[in-house]
Design a protein around this motif. Sequence first.
Motif, PDB file in Angstrom:
ATOM      1  N   ASN A 268      46.475  42.193  38.131  1.00 12.54           N
ATOM      2  CA  ASN A 268      46.021  40.870  37.744  1.00 12.54           C
ATOM      3  C   ASN A 268      44.500  40.842  37.690  1.00 12.54           C
ATOM      4  O   ASN A 268      43.828  41.197  38.659  1.00 12.54           O
ATOM      5  CB  ASN A 268      46.530  39.820  38.744  1.00 12.54           C
ATOM      6  N   HIS A 270      42.102  38.406  37.512  1.00 14.45           N
ATOM      7  CA  HIS A 270      41.343  37.526  38.403  1.00 14.45           C
ATOM      8  C   HIS A 270      41.506  37.923  39.871  1.00 14.45           C
ATOM      9  O   HIS A 270      40.565  37.770  40.662  1.00 14.45           O
ATOM     10  CB  HIS A 270      41.753  36.072  38.178  1.00 14.45           C
ATOM     11  N   ARG A 271      42.667  38.417  40.238  1.00 17.07           N
ATOM     12  CA  ARG A 271      42.844  38.883  41.619  1.00 17.07           C
ATOM     13  C   ARG A 271      41.957  40.104  41.877  1.00 17.07           C
ATOM     14  O   ARG A 271      41.369  40.257  42.949  1.00 17.07           O
ATOM     15  CB  ARG A 271      44.313  39.222  41.870  1.00 17.07           C
ATOM     16  N   ARG A 274      38.337  38.683  42.188  1.00 17.99           N
ATOM     17  CA  ARG A 274      38.077  37.933  43.432  1.00 17.99           C
ATOM     18  C   ARG A 274      38.190  38.829  44.664  1.00 17.99           C
ATOM     19  O   ARG A 274      37.335  38.792  45.553  1.00 17.99           O
ATOM     20  CB  ARG A 274      39.073  36.774  43.555  1.00 17.99           C
ATOM     21  N   ASP A 275      39.267  39.615  44.719  1.00 17.87           N
ATOM     22  CA  ASP A 275      39.542  40.381  45.935  1.00 17.87           C
ATOM     23  C   ASP A 275      38.785  41.699  45.973  1.00 17.87           C
ATOM     24  O   ASP A 275      38.072  41.980  46.945  1.00 17.87           O
ATOM     25  CB  ASP A 275      41.051  40.636  46.062  1.00 17.87           C
ATOM     26  N   ASP A 301      44.175  33.197  34.207  1.00 17.29           N
ATOM     27  CA  ASP A 301      44.649  33.256  35.597  1.00 17.29           C
ATOM     28  C   ASP A 301      45.864  34.167  35.752  1.00 17.29           C
ATOM     29  O   ASP A 301      46.005  34.871  36.745  1.00 17.29           O
ATOM     30  CB  ASP A 301      44.993  31.851  36.104  1.00 17.29           C
TER      31      ASP A 301
END
Length: 420
Positions: A268, A270-271, A274-275, A301
């Motif tokens: 993913n 966006h994951r 972000r992560d 997303d």
Amino acid sequence: MNNRLVQQQTEELERKLRAYERLIEKLPFPFVFTDYETGIAIEKERGDARPRLHPAPVSPGKEAEWQWDIDLYHDVPFEKVESFLTPLLDLVPHHIVFVDGQGIITLCNLQAAIDTGVDRDAIIGKHIRELLKLPDELIATLQSLERREPLYNHEVLDRFYGIVNTRFIYNDDGSVKRVISMFQSLSMMKETEKLAVAGRIAAGIAHEIRNPLTTVRGYLQLLKNDLPDRVTSLVERLLIPELDRANGIITDFLNIAKPADVKMETFNLHRFLRDDVGVLLQSEALLHNVNVHFDLDEQLDGYDMNGDRSQLLQVFLNLFRNAVEAKVAKTMNVTVSSRKANHIVQLRFCDDGPGIPLSVIDHIFDPFFSTKETGTGLGLSLSKKIVELHCGTMKVQSDACGTCFLMEFPLRSQPPFLSS
């Protein structure tokens, strides 16, 4: 009562017949329609106001025949032709733009929109200068239109480097209906030549330098225990680390010059930002007085991307370190953003640092080019190569307010699915 009903039915049939006649009169193309059930053939030639009827053989059960001759230039509004051509021309990897006799854009293919950074739908109806961001005298299409002469393999040497061809479509009165312009960029060919040269240099470096370095390092490691303490300390703290640094430079350069293995996986987007990217950058940001922000497009997303996580992480780390090394005393703000535009995914890495000087910005992706005293000039070259291995492109924009690196990747052909 029956007479009135018959009269009404007759009038209704006459109205329908007149409607059919007007429909046939309005058809702009020539045709022949043969109805074997009624034994009537309807024929209309180009330019005829009304069709002509001819007798035809009566053959009950035989299907009617329909023949027509459509001239796309005369019988169909050219806007309809352009609408039909657009998805086909989107597959062409060159810039294709149609303009009318005033230089107004009527068609712009996807490649032209992506490379010039515009919204393809919004640019239709605008003057071509708004697409190219050039003065009129430097736009080859306008010069061709002004002289009414097509261009054949005309070399363009402005900020777009390549070859342009133009052709004309005329109205019946001799005025220009459209100028069709195709631009073939040679920038990729130029980049390919650079990489080929880099590959030859890298092969020579690897052969001529790496082996002697390994030999010298090995002997230093072997002899250091027999040397005085002062010399041993010099070997361990300076000589061996410097040899390792030189060997690392060679390794990085080889990664640019030679194809690298990309371990593709689906994750993913966006994951990942972000992560993975977020955790990596935040830990670095604490040490350098930097604020990291994320501005992610909700449309992406649920988007799953194919790529090599570790290599893409290296790209963001290289960009972050470049930003930190260029920062001034004030707190720096770094923004990582994502956008869905046309049929591509755009990732931006922007900072509010001092910017890149205009005199060097065209060379920042060149191997071994660096404005830093201790820099190797390989970080951005390697980052660009990684992005290209992911079928993407990498560009830079910079001014006194900061620098922004734009990475663009093609949207996956299959619809993205939501990750759990």
